[in-house]
Design a protein around this motif. Structure first.
Motif, PDB file in Angstrom:
ATOM      1  N   ILE A 165     -18.945  24.327 -51.984  1.00  0.00           N
ATOM      2  CA  ILE A 165     -20.177  23.547 -52.043  1.00  0.00           C
ATOM      3  C   ILE A 165     -20.718  23.344 -50.632  1.00  0.00           C
ATOM      4  CG2 ILE A 165     -21.190  21.359 -52.754  1.00  0.00           C
ATOM      5  CD1 ILE A 165     -18.985  21.178 -54.901  1.00  0.00           C
ATOM      6  N   GLU A 166     -21.955  23.785 -50.431  1.00  0.00           N
ATOM      7  CA  GLU A 166     -22.557  23.767 -49.107  1.00  0.00           C
ATOM      8  C   GLU A 166     -23.513  22.590 -48.931  1.00  0.00           C
ATOM      9  OE1 GLU A 166     -25.431  26.548 -46.249  1.00  0.00           O
ATOM     10  OE2 GLU A 166     -24.488  27.422 -48.029  1.00  0.00           O
ATOM     11  N   SER A 167     -23.465  21.986 -47.756  1.00  0.00           N
ATOM     12  CA  SER A 167     -24.464  20.982 -47.387  1.00  0.00           C
ATOM     13  C   SER A 167     -25.606  21.688 -46.667  1.00  0.00           C
ATOM     14  CB  SER A 167     -23.850  19.912 -46.476  1.00  0.00           C
ATOM     15  OG  SER A 167     -23.384  20.489 -45.266  1.00  0.00           O
ATOM     16  N   LYS A 168     -26.812  21.537 -47.174  1.00  0.00           N
ATOM     17  CA  LYS A 168     -27.978  22.181 -46.570  1.00  0.00           C
ATOM     18  C   LYS A 168     -28.649  21.208 -45.604  1.00  0.00           C
ATOM     19  CE  LYS A 168     -28.844  25.727 -47.312  1.00  0.00           C
ATOM     20  NZ  LYS A 168     -28.282  27.006 -46.784  1.00  0.00           N
ATOM     21  N   ILE A 169     -28.140  21.221 -44.366  1.00  0.00           N
ATOM     22  CA  ILE A 169     -28.632  20.346 -43.314  1.00  0.00           C
ATOM     23  C   ILE A 169     -29.342  21.189 -42.268  1.00  0.00           C
ATOM     24  CG2 ILE A 169     -27.997  18.600 -41.598  1.00  0.00           C
ATOM     25  CD1 ILE A 169     -25.400  18.194 -43.177  1.00  0.00           C
ATOM     26  N   ASN A 170     -30.442  20.686 -41.763  1.00  0.00           N
ATOM     27  CA  ASN A 170     -31.198  21.405 -40.740  1.00  0.00           C
ATOM     28  C   ASN A 170     -31.112  20.642 -39.415  1.00  0.00           C
ATOM     29  OD1 ASN A 170     -33.109  22.604 -39.059  1.00  0.00           O
ATOM     30  ND2 ASN A 170     -34.535  23.022 -40.736  1.00  0.00           N
ATOM     31  N   PRO A 171     -30.238  21.080 -38.485  1.00  0.00           N
ATOM     32  CA  PRO A 171     -30.136  20.381 -37.205  1.00  0.00           C
ATOM     33  C   PRO A 171     -31.279  20.707 -36.250  1.00  0.00           C
ATOM     34  CG  PRO A 171     -28.672  22.256 -37.204  1.00  0.00           C
ATOM     35  CD  PRO A 171     -29.284  22.203 -38.573  1.00  0.00           C
ATOM     36  N   VAL A 172     -32.030  21.750 -36.550  1.00  0.00           N
ATOM     37  CA  VAL A 172     -33.156  22.145 -35.694  1.00  0.00           C
ATOM     38  C   VAL A 172     -34.366  21.257 -35.971  1.00  0.00           C
ATOM     39  CG1 VAL A 172     -34.711  24.033 -35.067  1.00  0.00           C
ATOM     40  CG2 VAL A 172     -32.308  24.513 -35.588  1.00  0.00           C
ATOM     41  N   ASP A 173     -34.617  20.985 -37.248  1.00  0.00           N
ATOM     42  CA  ASP A 173     -35.723  20.125 -37.655  1.00  0.00           C
ATOM     43  C   ASP A 173     -35.173  19.064 -38.613  1.00  0.00           C
ATOM     44  OD1 ASP A 173     -38.028  18.889 -38.443  1.00  0.00           O
ATOM     45  OD2 ASP A 173     -39.132  20.719 -38.900  1.00  0.00           O
ATOM     46  N   PRO A 174     -34.606  18.004 -38.084  1.00  0.00           N
ATOM     47  CA  PRO A 174     -33.925  17.006 -38.923  1.00  0.00           C
ATOM     48  C   PRO A 174     -34.831  16.295 -39.913  1.00  0.00           C
ATOM     49  CG  PRO A 174     -34.113  16.236 -36.651  1.00  0.00           C
ATOM     50  CD  PRO A 174     -34.521  17.669 -36.652  1.00  0.00           C
ATOM     51  N   ASN A 175     -36.142  16.379 -39.750  1.00  0.00           N
ATOM     52  CA  ASN A 175     -37.045  15.736 -40.703  1.00  0.00           C
ATOM     53  C   ASN A 175     -37.121  16.480 -42.032  1.00  0.00           C
ATOM     54  OD1 ASN A 175     -37.851  13.628 -38.960  1.00  0.00           O
ATOM     55  ND2 ASN A 175     -39.316  14.983 -37.930  1.00  0.00           N
ATOM     56  N   LYS A 176     -36.595  17.693 -42.068  1.00  0.00           N
ATOM     57  CA  LYS A 176     -36.677  18.496 -43.288  1.00  0.00           C
ATOM     58  C   LYS A 176     -35.549  18.210 -44.273  1.00  0.00           C
ATOM     59  CE  LYS A 176     -39.418  22.445 -41.770  1.00  0.00           C
ATOM     60  NZ  LYS A 176     -39.488  23.925 -41.678  1.00  0.00           N
ATOM     61  N   THR A 177     -34.456  17.631 -43.794  1.00  0.00           N
ATOM     62  CA  THR A 177     -33.324  17.333 -44.663  1.00  0.00           C
ATOM     63  C   THR A 177     -32.784  15.945 -44.351  1.00  0.00           C
ATOM     64  OG1 THR A 177     -31.725  18.309 -43.120  1.00  0.00           O
ATOM     65  CG2 THR A 177     -32.649  19.770 -44.800  1.00  0.00           C
ATOM     66  N   ARG A 178     -31.904  15.459 -45.215  1.00  0.00           N
ATOM     67  CA  ARG A 178     -31.236  14.195 -44.934  1.00  0.00           C
ATOM     68  C   ARG A 178     -30.191  14.405 -43.840  1.00  0.00           C
ATOM     69  NH1 ARG A 178     -32.336  10.332 -49.205  1.00  0.00           N
ATOM     70  NH2 ARG A 178     -30.892   8.962 -48.096  1.00  0.00           N
ATOM     71  N   SER A 179     -29.619  13.330 -43.336  1.00  0.00           N
ATOM     72  CA  SER A 179     -28.734  13.371 -42.177  1.00  0.00           C
ATOM     73  C   SER A 179     -27.328  13.853 -42.537  1.00  0.00           C
ATOM     74  CB  SER A 179     -28.625  11.975 -41.573  1.00  0.00           C
ATOM     75  OG  SER A 179     -27.942  11.100 -42.467  1.00  0.00           O
ATOM     76  N   VAL A 180     -26.559  14.171 -41.510  1.00  0.00           N
ATOM     77  CA  VAL A 180     -25.147  14.525 -41.692  1.00  0.00           C
ATOM     78  C   VAL A 180     -24.417  13.402 -42.412  1.00  0.00           C
ATOM     79  CG1 VAL A 180     -22.959  14.931 -40.488  1.00  0.00           C
ATOM     80  CG2 VAL A 180     -25.032  16.086 -39.716  1.00  0.00           C
TER      81      VAL A 180
END
Length: 370
Positions: A165-180
């Motif tokens: 199960i993968e967490s889809k986090i975007n560290p480049v544009d954090p406004n696009k996903t929820r936080s770590v």
């Protein structure tokens, strides 16, 4: 000194792992069967990340269901790959409530939509152009992670299936996903309350989340995803994906060995690299072919006690090469086909699930738009 951006508790969890030598570390993430993973359920065969995809993966004898998680505006963990709802995969039907200013929802990010809004989308009607053999399931809704667990528990009453199960986090544009923190805490809560807790691997390209999950619960198996785009940056800056690590600060005569050492450093149980480095030369028989997963990488990871499970392997010639290098699993859009190859190589494969039971459970659990 390796540059790190973790909190003290994260550092402590990493340092603690160094007290065991590689020879003492178990090869976690392994089972008695060769690990054939159905990528997004098996998107080459069925529309991705929906209950029907997971149903056919079970019927086809997949060892592990691979899937992605996003988190909605109201904090629900859903099973979907993309940060944004795209027209190539989902269709708007009707607003969640009258005069909803967010409607239409296609084009919006999951992080800015509620579960009720997502549940209006038809994500089963559109066959992907790159997967012409996909079965479509018109009007099928996106599921929550809990709903996927409930369906599979019905089809798999002995709890044999494995999960990645993968967490889809975007560290480049954090406004696009929820936080770590949101991903780790919310996913972990669902994991530990599931009968599948000990069958779950938690994977991510954002290595911060792997470190955070290990700090929260060292028993959770973690898998470090990586490819050419996340390993290094074009301007040689530190990759935002690797939790502050620079691969060139790790020992190794090749990038593959450095990657294995870096994954070991964050105590990832599994290294999950891309199979190839360039999409324009995807086959070993083609000029310009470059493997991203290399024998040196696999050997180093095994030396360190880590399993290796490359993605997304959709060519038999690439799969054959990886099997020769003794990878521990293969993530593929065509689990039925890779399973046959694994059988031909006389490796053990997971049993298939009864079609009648699986489809009955699918009918009970699948949700469709009106």
């Amino acid at each position: 000194m390796l540059a790190l951006t973790y909190s003290c508790v994260f550092v402590g969890s990493i340092v603690a792992s160094t007290f065991a030598t590689p020879s003492q570390l178990p090869l976690k993430g392994s089972s008695r069967y060769f690990d054939v993973q159905g990528h997004r359920g098996g998107r080459g065969n069925t529309v991705e990340n929906l209950l029907p995809a997971f149903a056919w993966a079970l019927i086809d004898g997949t060892t592990t269901l691979e899937l992605d998680n996003g988190i909605t505006k109201d904090g629900e963990v859903v099973v979907w790959h993309d940060e944004e709802i795209v027209a190539e995969k989902c269709l708007d039907t009707a607003p969640a409530f009258q005069n909803d200013p967010d409607f239409p929802y296609v084009g919006k990010t999951i992080a800015n939509l509620t579960l009720a809004q997502l549940k209006t989308l038809d994500c089963g009607s559109t066959r992907q152009i790159n997967f012409p053999l996909q079965l479509v399931y018109p009007r099928t809704k996106i599921s929550t992670l809990q709903e996927v667990f409930d369906f599979v528990e019905c089809a798999d009453p002995e709890f044999r299936i494995q999960w990645n199960i993968e967490s889809k986090i975007n560290p480049v544009d954090p406004n696009k996903t929820r936080s770590v923190e949101d991903f780790v805490t919310k996913q972990h809560e669902i994991f530990v309350n599931s009968p599948y807790k000990h069958a779950i691997t938690f994977q991510s390209f954002d290595w911060r989340s792997l470190v955070a999950m290990k700090a929260l619960d060292s028993a959770i198996i973690t898998s470090a995803l990586i490819d050419a785009d996340t390993a290094t940056m074009p301007d040689n800056s530190t990759s935002p994906w690797l939790a502050g690590l620079r691969l060139d600060e790790f020992e190794g005569s090749s990038l593959g060995e450095q990657i294995a050492n870096a994954a070991n450093f964050i105590n990832a149980d599994i290294l999950s690299p891309a199979d190839i480095a360039a999409e324009d030369s995807p086959d070993p028989a083609m000029d310009g072919y470059v493997a991203f997963t290399t024998k040196a990488m696999v050997d180093k990871a095994h030396e360190l006690g880590r399993a290796v499970k490359p993605w997304t392997v959709n060519r038999q010639s690439v799969a054959e090469q990886l099997l020769e290098w003794k990878v521990d699993g293969i993530i593929t859009d065509y689990p039925n086909i890779i399973r046959r190859l694994v059988q031909q190589k006389q490796l053990p494969v997971a049993p298939k699930y009864p079609k009648k039971r699986v489809l009955e459970c699918l009918n009970q659990h699948v949700q469709v738009t009106v």
